[in-house]
Design a protein around this motif. Structure first.
Motif, PDB file in Angstrom:
ATOM      1  N   ALA A  74       0.575  -1.038  -0.217  1.00 17.25           N
ATOM      2  CA  ALA A  74      -0.052  -0.060  -0.154  1.00 17.25           C
ATOM      3  C   ALA A  74       0.878   1.364  -0.068  1.00 17.25           C
ATOM      4  N   TYR A  75       1.942   1.317   0.985  1.00 16.38           N
ATOM      5  CA  TYR A  75       2.527   2.535   1.108  1.00 16.38           C
ATOM      6  C   TYR A  75       3.961   2.843   0.294  1.00 16.38           C
ATOM      7  N   ALA A  76       4.575   1.584  -0.202  1.00 17.00           N
ATOM      8  CA  ALA A  76       5.735   1.561  -0.974  1.00 17.00           C
ATOM      9  C   ALA A  76       5.539   1.625  -2.240  1.00 17.00           C
ATOM     10  N   ILE A  77       4.606   0.501  -2.480  1.00 14.79           N
ATOM     11  CA  ILE A  77       4.720   0.501  -3.944  1.00 14.79           C
ATOM     12  C   ILE A  77       3.603   1.088  -4.624  1.00 14.79           C
ATOM     13  N   CYS A  78       2.284   1.234  -3.884  1.00 11.98           N
ATOM     14  CA  CYS A  78       1.222   1.851  -4.434  1.00 11.98           C
ATOM     15  C   CYS A  78       1.355   3.437  -4.086  1.00 11.98           C
ATOM     16  N   LYS A  79       2.230   3.747  -3.118  1.00 21.80           N
ATOM     17  CA  LYS A  79       2.393   5.131  -2.342  1.00 21.80           C
ATOM     18  C   LYS A  79       0.831   5.611  -2.122  1.00 21.80           C
ATOM     19  N   LEU A  80       0.081   4.766  -1.480  1.00 19.86           N
ATOM     20  CA  LEU A  80      -1.145   5.347  -1.018  1.00 19.86           C
ATOM     21  C   LEU A  80      -1.024   6.256   0.071  1.00 19.86           C
ATOM     22  N   ALA A  96      -5.388   1.646   4.997  1.00 18.17           N
ATOM     23  CA  ALA A  96      -4.729   0.441   4.977  1.00 18.17           C
ATOM     24  C   ALA A  96      -4.165  -0.002   6.319  1.00 18.17           C
ATOM     25  N   VAL A  97      -3.403   0.889   7.061  1.00 12.30           N
ATOM     26  CA  VAL A  97      -2.826   0.734   8.306  1.00 12.30           C
ATOM     27  C   VAL A  97      -4.031   0.603   9.062  1.00 12.30           C
ATOM     28  N   ALA A  98      -5.016   1.211   9.005  1.00 13.00           N
ATOM     29  CA  ALA A  98      -6.172   1.073   9.888  1.00 13.00           C
ATOM     30  C   ALA A  98      -6.821  -0.243  10.157  1.00 13.00           C
ATOM     31  N   ILE A  99      -6.848  -0.969   8.920  1.00 14.85           N
ATOM     32  CA  ILE A  99      -7.350  -2.347   8.409  1.00 14.85           C
ATOM     33  C   ILE A  99      -6.327  -3.315   9.238  1.00 14.85           C
ATOM     34  N   THR A 100      -5.107  -3.230   8.731  1.00 19.96           N
ATOM     35  CA  THR A 100      -3.887  -4.176   9.361  1.00 19.96           C
ATOM     36  C   THR A 100      -3.956  -4.154  10.961  1.00 19.96           C
ATOM     37  N   THR A 101      -4.018  -2.863  11.526  1.00 27.45           N
ATOM     38  CA  THR A 101      -3.799  -2.767  12.982  1.00 27.45           C
ATOM     39  C   THR A 101      -5.300  -3.356  13.771  1.00 27.45           C
ATOM     40  N   ALA A 102      -6.261  -2.999  12.930  1.00 26.40           N
ATOM     41  CA  ALA A 102      -7.681  -3.323  13.508  1.00 26.40           C
ATOM     42  C   ALA A 102      -7.719  -4.979  13.384  1.00 26.40           C
ATOM     43  N   VAL A 103      -7.230  -5.729  12.333  1.00 27.17           N
ATOM     44  CA  VAL A 103      -7.285  -7.166  12.258  1.00 27.17           C
ATOM     45  C   VAL A 103      -6.290  -7.836  13.374  1.00 27.17           C
ATOM     46  N   SER A 104      -5.049  -7.016  13.529  1.00 26.56           N
ATOM     47  CA  SER A 104      -4.111  -7.519  14.281  1.00 26.56           C
ATOM     48  C   SER A 104      -4.477  -7.584  15.707  1.00 26.56           C
ATOM     49  N   CYS A 105      -4.961  -6.467  16.194  1.00 26.73           N
ATOM     50  CA  CYS A 105      -5.490  -6.335  17.538  1.00 26.73           C
ATOM     51  C   CYS A 105      -6.733  -7.328  17.915  1.00 26.73           C
ATOM     52  N   ALA A 106      -7.706  -7.387  16.871  1.00 29.60           N
ATOM     53  CA  ALA A 106      -8.724  -8.337  17.129  1.00 29.60           C
ATOM     54  C   ALA A 106      -8.321  -9.903  17.021  1.00 29.60           C
ATOM     55  N   PHE A 107      -7.345 -10.425  16.317  1.00 29.56           N
ATOM     56  CA  PHE A 107      -6.743 -11.517  16.440  1.00 29.56           C
ATOM     57  C   PHE A 107      -6.236 -11.807  17.416  1.00 29.56           C
ATOM     58  N   LEU A 108      -5.027 -10.900  17.972  1.00 29.57           N
ATOM     59  CA  LEU A 108      -4.273 -11.211  19.219  1.00 29.57           C
ATOM     60  C   LEU A 108      -5.153 -11.197  20.489  1.00 29.57           C
ATOM     61  N   ILE A 109      -6.231 -10.483  20.398  1.00 34.09           N
ATOM     62  CA  ILE A 109      -6.938 -10.131  21.700  1.00 34.09           C
ATOM     63  C   ILE A 109      -7.747 -11.720  21.880  1.00 34.09           C
ATOM     64  N   VAL A 110      -8.243 -12.063  20.652  1.00 33.84           N
ATOM     65  CA  VAL A 110      -9.143 -13.475  20.736  1.00 33.84           C
ATOM     66  C   VAL A 110      -8.092 -14.427  21.026  1.00 33.84           C
ATOM     67  N   LYS A 111      -6.819 -14.612  20.603  1.00 34.38           N
ATOM     68  CA  LYS A 111      -5.966 -15.786  20.783  1.00 34.38           C
ATOM     69  C   LYS A 111      -5.605 -15.643  22.169  1.00 34.38           C
ATOM     70  N   VAL A 112      -5.199 -14.428  22.718  1.00 29.18           N
ATOM     71  CA  VAL A 112      -4.733 -14.536  24.282  1.00 29.18           C
ATOM     72  C   VAL A 112      -6.085 -15.299  25.155  1.00 29.18           C
ATOM     73  N   ILE A 113      -7.369 -14.697  24.887  1.00 29.64           N
ATOM     74  CA  ILE A 113      -8.341 -15.269  25.714  1.00 29.64           C
ATOM     75  C   ILE A 113      -8.587 -16.752  25.431  1.00 29.64           C
ATOM     76  N   LEU A 114      -8.472 -17.150  24.224  1.00 28.55           N
ATOM     77  CA  LEU A 114      -9.061 -18.513  24.173  1.00 28.55           C
ATOM     78  C   LEU A 114      -7.939 -19.675  24.071  1.00 28.55           C
ATOM     79  N   SER A 115      -6.606 -19.067  23.917  1.00 32.45           N
ATOM     80  CA  SER A 115      -5.489 -19.988  23.764  1.00 32.45           C
ATOM     81  C   SER A 115      -4.656 -20.366  25.180  1.00 32.45           C
ATOM     82  N   LYS A 116      -3.939 -20.971  24.993  1.00 31.87           N
ATOM     83  CA  LYS A 116      -3.151 -21.362  26.353  1.00 31.87           C
ATOM     84  C   LYS A 116      -1.746 -20.889  26.115  1.00 31.87           C
ATOM     85  N   LEU A 117      -1.374 -19.828  25.352  1.00 27.84           N
ATOM     86  CA  LEU A 117      -0.160 -19.229  25.558  1.00 27.84           C
ATOM     87  C   LEU A 117       0.224 -18.789  26.654  1.00 27.84           C
TER      88      LEU A 117
END
Length: 230
Positions: A106-112, A117-138
């Motif tokens: 997004a930001y190096a090749i397409c120069k958006l 784009a960063v909002a989507i990646t951060t939201a997906v990362s945070c949601a996944f990590l929160i769910v994984k910490v709650i449900l997993s045995k890490l």
């Protein structure tokens, strides 16, 4: 930004041979243009480097975790080939890879020049990590069970902060300054000064007191006497 880099030369150097522009302003535009021809700003390059650091740091932590828990090859077979959502760290590494690929595209090749784009990646990362910490045995797997999710979470938010508060405002400021320089050049006179008028050329009035003939008579008095007699 690419179109700006390709069109600057035609706008600033496409004038005729008789055009005249302000020298200090032209020097400022040329110096600014030299920096803009890189087509990627320094702050954007710093952001891309940090995104690369994000991937490398998560990869390093994951490799250390594999080595600590019984060897890299054995743990790779366990976490990748026999993937278990509740006990594997492989998905955190994969999340870092996806985040890296999306942001570089997004930001190096397409120069958006937008934050979505960063909002989507951060939201997906945070949601996944929160769910994984709650449900997993890490959290039962030692220090890496805390370290990998926390580091991935923090790095994702730092990327968002860098883009939203550093990269985009700085590039917008540079764009406005660059456009003001171009506008100043466009307003400069495009034609040189016109031909000089006849009134600008003049000859000093002839001296009546000491003309060429008077000077000649002064040096030759006999000629003056003959002239009077005749």
């Amino acid at each position: 930004m690419d179109s700006r880099c390709s069109s600057v030369d035609s706008r600033l150097t496409g004038r005729g041979p008789g055009s005249v522009s302000s020298t200090p302003l032209s020097a400022r535009v040329e110096s600014y243009e030299a920096g803009e021809k890189k087509c990627i700003s320094d702050v954007r390059r710093t952001f891309c480097l940090f995104v690369t650091f994000d991937l490398l740091f998560i990869t390093l932590l994951w490799i250390i975790e594999l080595n600590v828990n019984g060897g890299v090859q054995a743990q790779l077979e366990k976490e990748v080939l026999h993937y278990d959502y509740h006990a594997s760290f492989f998905d955190i590494f994969l999340l870092a890879v996806i985040r890296f690929a999306a942001l570089i595209l997004a930001y190096a090749i397409c120069k958006l020049r937008h934050w979505w784009a960063v909002a989507i990646t951060t939201a997906v990362s945070c949601a996944f990590l929160i769910v994984k910490v709650i449900l997993s045995k890490l959290l039962l797997q030692g220090a890496f069970g805390y370290l990998l999710p926390i580091v991935s979470f923090v790095l994702a938010w730092i990327e968002t902060w860098l883009l939203d508060f550093k990269v985009l405002p700085q590039e917008n400021e540079d764009e406005s300054r660059y456009q003001s320089f171009l506008d100043a050049v466009e307003r400069a006179p495009l034609m040189g000064p016109g031909p000089l008028s006849d009134g600008q050329f003049y000859s000093p009035p002839e001296s009546l007191a000491d003309s060429d003939e008077d000077l000649e008579y002064k040096h030759d008095p006999d000629k003056c006497l003959i002239q009077k007699v005749s």
